[in-house]
Design an enzyme around this catalytic site. Structure first.
Site, PDB file in Angstrom:
ATOM      1  N   ASP A 117     -15.199  29.949   1.498  1.00 28.90           N
ATOM      2  CA  ASP A 117     -16.586  29.438   0.959  1.00 28.90           C
ATOM      3  C   ASP A 117     -16.468  27.997   1.782  1.00 28.90           C
ATOM      4  O   ASP A 117     -15.551  27.428   2.055  1.00 28.90           O
ATOM      5  CB  ASP A 117     -16.062  28.995  -0.451  1.00 28.90           C
ATOM      6  CG  ASP A 117     -17.415  28.387  -1.174  1.00 28.90           C
ATOM      7  OD1 ASP A 117     -18.103  29.037  -1.721  1.00 28.90           O
ATOM      8  OD2 ASP A 117     -17.560  27.053  -0.716  1.00 28.90           O
ATOM      9  N   ILE A 118     -17.825  27.897   2.148  1.00 28.56           N
ATOM     10  CA  ILE A 118     -18.114  26.582   3.249  1.00 28.56           C
ATOM     11  C   ILE A 118     -17.707  25.386   2.334  1.00 28.56           C
ATOM     12  O   ILE A 118     -18.258  25.279   1.032  1.00 28.56           O
ATOM     13  CB  ILE A 118     -19.328  26.749   3.754  1.00 28.56           C
ATOM     14  CG1 ILE A 118     -19.501  28.022   4.618  1.00 28.56           C
ATOM     15  CG2 ILE A 118     -19.560  25.561   4.470  1.00 28.56           C
ATOM     16  CD1 ILE A 118     -20.885  28.045   5.369  1.00 28.56           C
ATOM     17  N   GLU A 160     -22.742  30.905   0.100  1.00 24.08           N
ATOM     18  CA  GLU A 160     -22.279  30.447   1.453  1.00 24.08           C
ATOM     19  C   GLU A 160     -20.647  30.809   1.258  1.00 24.08           C
ATOM     20  O   GLU A 160     -19.717  30.138   1.505  1.00 24.08           O
ATOM     21  CB  GLU A 160     -22.235  28.841   1.754  1.00 24.08           C
ATOM     22  CG  GLU A 160     -22.599  27.985   0.244  1.00 24.08           C
ATOM     23  CD  GLU A 160     -21.291  27.710  -0.641  1.00 24.08           C
ATOM     24  OE1 GLU A 160     -21.068  28.714  -1.681  1.00 24.08           O
ATOM     25  OE2 GLU A 160     -20.553  26.917  -0.324  1.00 24.08           O
TER      26      GLU A 160
HETATM   27  P1  GH3 Z   1     -17.758  23.219  -2.349  1.00 27.29           P
HETATM   28  O1  GH3 Z   1     -16.864  22.530  -1.163  1.00 27.29           O
HETATM   29  O2  GH3 Z   1     -16.957  23.032  -3.675  1.00 27.29           O
HETATM   30  O3  GH3 Z   1     -17.718  24.487  -2.114  1.00 27.29           O
HETATM   31  O4  GH3 Z   1     -19.180  22.643  -2.318  1.00 27.29           O
HETATM   32  P2  GH3 Z   1     -20.183  23.354  -1.906  1.00 27.29           P
HETATM   33  O5  GH3 Z   1     -21.390  22.171  -1.745  1.00 27.29           O
HETATM   34  O6  GH3 Z   1     -20.072  24.186  -0.634  1.00 27.29           O
HETATM   35  O7  GH3 Z   1     -20.609  23.891  -3.396  1.00 27.29           O
HETATM   36  P3  GH3 Z   1     -21.753  24.431  -4.027  1.00 27.29           P
HETATM   37  O8  GH3 Z   1     -21.599  25.784  -4.670  1.00 27.29           O
HETATM   38  O9  GH3 Z   1     -22.195  23.042  -5.054  1.00 27.29           O
HETATM   39  O10 GH3 Z   1     -23.159  24.476  -2.935  1.00 27.29           O
HETATM   40  C1  GH3 Z   1     -23.305  25.543  -2.401  1.00 27.29           C
HETATM   41  C2  GH3 Z   1     -24.742  25.264  -1.730  1.00 27.29           C
HETATM   42  O11 GH3 Z   1     -25.154  26.554  -0.861  1.00 27.29           O
HETATM   43  C3  GH3 Z   1     -26.029  25.396  -2.748  1.00 27.29           C
HETATM   44  C4  GH3 Z   1     -27.145  26.220  -2.174  1.00 27.29           C
HETATM   45  O12 GH3 Z   1     -28.220  25.398  -2.287  1.00 27.29           O
HETATM   46  C5  GH3 Z   1     -26.541  26.439  -0.735  1.00 27.29           C
HETATM   47  N1  GH3 Z   1     -26.958  27.900  -0.570  1.00 27.29           N
HETATM   48  C6  GH3 Z   1     -26.819  29.179  -0.905  1.00 27.29           C
HETATM   49  N2  GH3 Z   1     -27.331  30.111  -0.188  1.00 27.29           N
HETATM   50  C7  GH3 Z   1     -27.862  29.343   0.897  1.00 27.29           C
HETATM   51  C8  GH3 Z   1     -28.716  29.894   1.914  1.00 27.29           C
HETATM   52  O13 GH3 Z   1     -28.902  31.004   2.289  1.00 27.29           O
HETATM   53  N3  GH3 Z   1     -29.151  28.980   2.879  1.00 27.29           N
HETATM   54  C9  GH3 Z   1     -28.944  27.682   2.784  1.00 27.29           C
HETATM   55  N4  GH3 Z   1     -29.208  26.725   3.626  1.00 27.29           N
HETATM   56  N5  GH3 Z   1     -28.134  27.071   1.694  1.00 27.29           N
HETATM   57  C10 GH3 Z   1     -27.648  27.971   0.730  1.00 27.29           C
HETATM   58 MG    MG Z   2     -18.953  25.797  -0.748  1.00 28.44          MG
HETATM   59 MG    MG Z   3     -19.827  28.521  -3.135  1.00 27.15          MG
END
Ligand code: GH3
Ligand code: MG
Ligand code: MG
Length: 245
Positions: A117-118, A160
């Site tokens: 996970d990013i 992500e």
């Molecule tokens: P953590 O280190 O705990 O993983 O923090 P985080 O910010 O990575 O985790 P969180 O789950 O809060 O956020 C994930 C974000 O990924 C939220 C969402 O908007 C973004 N995201 C999900 N799918 C996509 C996509 O296809 N494109 C983009 N640009 N963003 C995406």
């Molecule tokens: Mg993340």
């Molecule tokens: Mg995540």
């Protein structure tokens, strides 16, 4: 009725297997010629205008069949891959991973999962915009893929979050692979034209053992290990450990 152009005989006149009439029509798909359909006869002047028409009709039908087939392959591929990252989507992951799980479970072969996970990806979106977030997702997927074998099943698991199933691989080997991906992503700047950004990933690794009954349980364990990486500061690899009861 118009007669077709006479056949020109090339070779020995008396040879009964000598082709004396030949008709060739192209298989056209739009402006492209995909192939030809031809008919041959040992009789001179065997073909007439209506034969050409019949063959042209057959060529048109063949072109339609070819087009349908290539569209079908395209649709099939679209159904299997994630359109942003071009790796397997979650659905395809489960199709392939289920079969691999069953095989490894039955024959007691090593099998590992890496869940990743990013880190702080929300910040990337918030500071640079969603389009940049998409570029990062694409790049991260490409970098990770370059570290994997062709037998590894690599997929976008969620937003992500990515997953890899590694057949014939124990936890130690899988953690080396995860570490390779971790360090590669962490030291590769992602170019955004005038600037570049860097991201990190957290990883959870688990190996199939006899106490694990199904793929959901295995994935759940990899998720627990990933959570440990997040909890302990991110940008790291954790291996799932059976907690002592
Ligand atoms: P953590 O280190 O705990 O993983 O923090 P985080 O910010 O990575 O985790 P969180 O789950 O809060 O956020 C994930 C974000 O990924 C939220 C969402 O908007 C973004 N995201 C999900 N799918 C996509 C996509 O296809 N494109 C983009 N640009 N963003 C995406
Ligand atoms: Mg993340
Ligand atoms: Mg995540």
């Amino acid at each position: 009725m118009q007669e077709a152009t006479q056949a020109i005989v090339i070779g020995a006149e008396e040879d009964p297997t000598q082709v004396r009439s030949l008709i060739v029509v192209p298989i056209r798909l739009g402006k492209e010629i995909k192939g030809v359909i031809s008919a041959q006869s040992y009789r001179p002047n065997a073909y007439r205008e209506e034969d050409r028409e019949s063959l042209e009709m057959l060529a048109t039908q063949t072109a339609i069949a070819l087009e349908n087939n290539s569209l079908f392959s395209k649709v099939q591929e679209m159904a299997m891959t994630d359109s942003l990252t071009n790796i397997f989507n979650r659905r395809r992951f489960f199709e392939l991973a289920d079969a691999e799980f069953e095989r490894s479970h039955r024959y007691q072969h090593p099998l590992s999962i890496i869940m990743m996970d990013i880190d702080h990806f929300k910040r990337v979106n918030d500071s640079h915009g969603h389009a940049v977030g998409d570029i990062v997702l694409k790049q991260v997927a490409a970098i990770c893929k370059s570290s994997l074998r062709t037998v590894d099943i690599f997929a976008r698991y969620g937003g992500e979050e990515f997953v890899v199933m590694l057949p014939e691989t124990n936890a130690e080997e899988a953690s080396y692979t995860a570490e390779r991906m971790r360090s590669l992503v962490a030291r590769t700047p992602i170019s955004l034209g005038d600037k570049s950004i860097q991201v990190t990933l957290s990883f959870g690794v688990v190996e199939l053992d006899e106490s694990c009954k199904n793929i959901e349980e295995l994935l759940d364990r990899s998720d627990q290990a990933l959570y440990a990486s997040k909890h302990n500061g991110r940008n790291r690899v954790s291996i799932w450990q059976k907690k002592t009861e």
